[in-house]
Design a protein around this motif. Structure first.
Motif, PDB file in Angstrom:
ATOM      1  N   GLN A 149       0.330  -1.230   0.879  1.00  0.00           N
ATOM      2  CA  GLN A 149       0.224   0.119   0.286  1.00  0.00           C
ATOM      3  C   GLN A 149       0.979   1.354  -0.150  1.00  0.00           C
ATOM      4  O   GLN A 149       2.010   1.376   0.517  1.00  0.00           O
ATOM      5  CB  GLN A 149      -1.168   0.153   1.563  1.00  0.00           C
ATOM      6  N   GLU A 150       0.188   2.332  -0.302  1.00  0.00           N
ATOM      7  CA  GLU A 150       1.256   3.527  -0.620  1.00  0.00           C
ATOM      8  C   GLU A 150       1.850   3.535   0.797  1.00  0.00           C
ATOM      9  O   GLU A 150       2.565   4.650   0.904  1.00  0.00           O
ATOM     10  CB  GLU A 150       0.280   4.795  -1.111  1.00  0.00           C
ATOM     11  N   CYS A 151       0.577   4.157   1.940  1.00  0.00           N
ATOM     12  CA  CYS A 151       0.815   4.420   2.901  1.00  0.00           C
ATOM     13  C   CYS A 151       0.510   3.720   4.161  1.00  0.00           C
ATOM     14  O   CYS A 151      -0.554   3.088   4.000  1.00  0.00           O
ATOM     15  CB  CYS A 151       1.267   6.032   3.429  1.00  0.00           C
ATOM     16  N   VAL A 152       1.175   2.863   5.033  1.00  0.00           N
ATOM     17  CA  VAL A 152       0.416   2.492   6.048  1.00  0.00           C
ATOM     18  C   VAL A 152       0.333   2.978   7.364  1.00  0.00           C
ATOM     19  O   VAL A 152       2.342   3.524   7.624  1.00  0.00           O
ATOM     20  CB  VAL A 152       0.983   1.023   5.838  1.00  0.00           C
ATOM     21  N   CYS A 153       0.033   2.944   7.885  1.00  0.00           N
ATOM     22  CA  CYS A 153       0.358   3.651   9.764  1.00  0.00           C
ATOM     23  C   CYS A 153      -0.200   2.961  10.545  1.00  0.00           C
ATOM     24  O   CYS A 153      -1.480   2.300  10.556  1.00  0.00           O
ATOM     25  CB  CYS A 153      -0.714   5.242   9.788  1.00  0.00           C
TER      26      CYS A 153
END
Length: 187
Positions: A149-153
């Motif tokens: 995924q592009e960005c994971v938090c």
């Protein structure tokens, strides 16, 4: 842009071989959001940036990691590049510096190959993360749930895959740094 990070101090940990844009884009965005940014390194003097496999600019180190303490920062950014995190994970002082952010429940943002250092710090088990695709097996073997995924938090840990993800990475890192401590984040 709002100064949502006014009064915050954010460390960028890097050494020779960091992917330049993965340092400069977050640096500029976080500074523009009002934070003080500090370049921390196991080296003194200047460190060498890279544009993929070509030498780019050199950057002056603000603080040697030997003299740095996570207590004095509100968050940490770990740029990628292949040589940079590979060198950092072999430096116990750098690994301890990273681990201390997790012990203190402070947000950390790592992009591309940057999560390599998180494996050495022992902080990815049970977390959802992303990275440059070649780190998938390493992160999975360390107990992380790797996703593309592009960005994971995940509880204050922000990860992204590559320079194309920098807009989302910067936005989410700023959001997490503004929130501050994450009680559920553990080392």
């Amino acid at each position: 842009m709002s100064k949502k990070l006014q009064g915050k101090r954010i460390a960028f940990l890097a050494t020779d071989g960091f992917e330049q844009v993965e340092l400069t884009k977050p640096w500029d965005a976080i500074q523009e959001a009002g934070a003080e940014v500090v370049l921390v390194s196991p080296k003194n003097g200047k460190i060498q940036g890279m544009n993929h496999d070509e030498k780019a600019d050199q950057f002056e180190v603000d603080l040697n990691v030997e003299k740095a303490s996570a207590e004095n920062f509100d968050g940490l950014v770990l740029p990628g590049g292949v040589a940079n995190p590979d060198s950092l994970r072999m430096c116990e002082t750098s690994v301890s510096f990273i681990r201390d952010f997790f012990k203190q429940h402070k947000p950390v943002a790592a992009i591309c190959h940057g999560p390599w250092t998180l494996i050495e710090a022992g902080v990815v088990e049970g977390r959802q993360v992303t990275s440059w695709p070649s780190l998938k097996t390493d992160l999975t073997n360390a107990g992380a749930n790797w996703v593309d995924q592009e960005c994971v938090c995940d509880e204050g840990l922000v990860t992204s895959r590559n320079p194309d993800d920098l807009p989302a990475f910067c936005e989410k890192a700023i959001e997490e740094f503004a929130e501050g401590k994450h009680a559920e984040q553990t080392a």
